[in-house]
Design a protein around this motif. Sequence first.
Motif, mmCIF file in Angstrom:
data_model
loop_
_atom_site.group_PDB
_atom_site.id
_atom_site.type_symbol
_atom_site.label_atom_id
_atom_site.label_comp_id
_atom_site.label_asym_id
_atom_site.label_seq_id
_atom_site.Cartn_x
_atom_site.Cartn_y
_atom_site.Cartn_z
ATOM 1 N N LEU A 37 0.827 -1.197 0.000
ATOM 2 C CA LEU A 37 0.000 0.000 0.000
ATOM 3 C C LEU A 37 0.866 1.254 0.000
ATOM 4 O O LEU A 37 0.358 2.357 -0.136
ATOM 5 C CB LEU A 37 -0.917 0.006 1.220
ATOM 6 N N LEU A 38 2.164 1.071 0.161
ATOM 7 C CA LEU A 38 3.093 2.192 0.189
ATOM 8 C C LEU A 38 3.625 2.486 -1.203
ATOM 9 O O LEU A 38 3.797 1.584 -2.014
ATOM 10 C CB LEU A 38 4.278 1.875 1.110
ATOM 11 N N THR A 39 3.905 3.738 -1.439
ATOM 12 C CA THR A 39 4.577 4.150 -2.666
ATOM 13 C C THR A 39 5.974 4.608 -2.255
ATOM 14 O O THR A 39 6.116 5.440 -1.365
ATOM 15 C CB THR A 39 3.820 5.313 -3.331
ATOM 16 N N PHE A 40 6.977 4.041 -2.862
ATOM 17 C CA PHE A 40 8.362 4.352 -2.496
ATOM 18 C C PHE A 40 8.957 5.348 -3.468
ATOM 19 O O PHE A 40 8.608 5.337 -4.636
ATOM 20 C CB PHE A 40 9.183 3.061 -2.471
ATOM 21 N N PRO A 41 9.866 6.188 -2.988
ATOM 22 C CA PRO A 41 10.332 6.336 -1.613
ATOM 23 C C PRO A 41 9.281 7.019 -0.745
ATOM 24 O O PRO A 41 8.418 7.746 -1.251
ATOM 25 C CB PRO A 41 11.581 7.201 -1.731
ATOM 26 N N THR A 42 9.372 6.747 0.571
ATOM 27 C CA THR A 42 8.440 7.341 1.517
ATOM 28 C C THR A 42 9.086 7.475 2.888
ATOM 29 O O THR A 42 9.994 6.709 3.217
ATOM 30 C CB THR A 42 7.153 6.493 1.633
ATOM 31 N N VAL A 43 8.643 8.444 3.646
ATOM 32 C CA VAL A 43 9.099 8.573 5.032
ATOM 33 C C VAL A 43 8.290 7.560 5.829
ATOM 34 O O VAL A 43 7.054 7.547 5.753
ATOM 35 C CB VAL A 43 8.889 10.004 5.568
ATOM 36 N N PHE A 44 8.986 6.700 6.571
ATOM 37 C CA PHE A 44 8.319 5.598 7.260
ATOM 38 C C PHE A 44 8.708 5.571 8.732
ATOM 39 O O PHE A 44 9.885 5.416 9.059
ATOM 40 C CB PHE A 44 8.707 4.276 6.588
ATOM 41 N N PRO A 45 7.737 5.719 9.634
ATOM 42 C CA PRO A 45 8.043 5.653 11.062
ATOM 43 C C PRO A 45 8.017 4.210 11.572
ATOM 44 O O PRO A 45 7.215 3.399 11.109
ATOM 45 C CB PRO A 45 6.911 6.463 11.696
ATOM 46 N N MET A 46 8.908 3.902 12.492
ATOM 47 C CA MET A 46 8.934 2.587 13.148
ATOM 48 C C MET A 46 9.066 2.819 14.640
ATOM 49 O O MET A 46 9.807 3.703 15.068
ATOM 50 C CB MET A 46 10.124 1.751 12.675
ATOM 51 N N LYS A 47 8.364 2.006 15.414
ATOM 52 C CA LYS A 47 8.466 2.077 16.865
ATOM 53 C C LYS A 47 9.101 0.782 17.345
ATOM 54 O O LYS A 47 8.632 -0.312 17.008
ATOM 55 C CB LYS A 47 7.101 2.270 17.511
ATOM 56 N N ILE A 48 10.172 0.914 18.129
ATOM 57 C CA ILE A 48 10.921 -0.232 18.633
ATOM 58 C C ILE A 48 10.846 -0.197 20.156
ATOM 59 O O ILE A 48 11.151 0.820 20.766
ATOM 60 C CB ILE A 48 12.399 -0.183 18.167
ATOM 61 N N MET A 49 10.420 -1.312 20.754
ATOM 62 C CA MET A 49 10.262 -1.356 22.207
ATOM 63 C C MET A 49 11.150 -2.423 22.828
ATOM 64 O O MET A 49 11.379 -3.482 22.233
ATOM 65 C CB MET A 49 8.809 -1.621 22.554
ATOM 66 N N GLY A 50 11.642 -2.091 24.025
ATOM 67 C CA GLY A 50 12.476 -3.023 24.761
ATOM 68 C C GLY A 50 12.557 -2.621 26.217
ATOM 69 O O GLY A 50 11.989 -1.608 26.633
ATOM 70 N N ARG A 51 13.280 -3.427 26.988
ATOM 71 C CA ARG A 51 13.491 -3.080 28.395
ATOM 72 C C ARG A 51 14.411 -1.867 28.467
ATOM 73 O O ARG A 51 15.289 -1.697 27.624
ATOM 74 C CB ARG A 51 14.122 -4.245 29.132
ATOM 75 N N ARG A 52 14.188 -1.060 29.473
ATOM 76 C CA ARG A 52 15.030 0.117 29.652
ATOM 77 C C ARG A 52 16.383 -0.344 30.193
ATOM 78 O O ARG A 52 16.501 -0.752 31.348
ATOM 79 C CB ARG A 52 14.360 1.076 30.626
ATOM 80 N N GLU A 53 17.376 -0.334 29.318
ATOM 81 C CA GLU A 53 18.718 -0.737 29.708
ATOM 82 C C GLU A 53 19.746 0.062 28.921
ATOM 83 O O GLU A 53 19.462 0.566 27.840
ATOM 84 C CB GLU A 53 18.923 -2.234 29.536
ATOM 85 N N ASP A 54 20.929 0.172 29.509
ATOM 86 C CA ASP A 54 22.002 0.929 28.864
ATOM 87 C C ASP A 54 22.297 0.364 27.476
ATOM 88 O O ASP A 54 22.361 -0.848 27.283
ATOM 89 C CB ASP A 54 23.280 0.870 29.709
ATOM 90 N N GLY A 55 22.456 1.245 26.518
ATOM 91 C CA GLY A 55 22.852 0.849 25.173
ATOM 92 C C GLY A 55 21.708 0.539 24.228
ATOM 93 O O GLY A 55 21.946 0.311 23.035
ATOM 94 N N PHE A 56 20.478 0.526 24.719
ATOM 95 C CA PHE A 56 19.356 0.162 23.853
ATOM 96 C C PHE A 56 19.212 1.128 22.676
ATOM 97 O O PHE A 56 19.125 0.706 21.519
ATOM 98 C CB PHE A 56 18.051 0.099 24.654
ATOM 99 N N ALA A 57 19.218 2.419 22.960
ATOM 100 C CA ALA A 57 19.083 3.416 21.891
ATOM 101 C C ALA A 57 20.242 3.321 20.902
ATOM 102 O O ALA A 57 20.051 3.458 19.689
ATOM 103 C CB ALA A 57 18.989 4.820 22.474
#
Length: 101
Positions: free
Chosen positions: A20-40
């Motif tokens: 359903l996307l037309t490329f190129p496109t700006v695409f947001p992604m959400k990444i979840m994990g435990r709060r720990e050093d180095g995750f970002a």
Amino acid sequence: MPTDTPDDDFEKPEIARESLLTFPTVFPMKIMGRREDGFAQVVSEVVQKHAPDFHPSTIEMRTSKNGRYISITVEINARSREQLDALYSELSKHPMVMMVL
């Protein structure tokens, strides 16, 4: 009963993954994990590997109410579905990542 038309005269349906996307496109992604050093940092490195023009300074972070989890939102300039699939796959397989949306 044989037909008068050879098999190769029939149109064969093309099976393709439609997007359903037309490329190129700006695409947001959400990444979840435990709060720990180095995750970002880990998320940033994986994203940059698949989207070299990604700027880590654009990362948005949110901590859960109880402070145990963190969500990181990134936006990439997606060039293809294959690029998005590869990025999603690598992030999903990382041991620090719990979920990718």
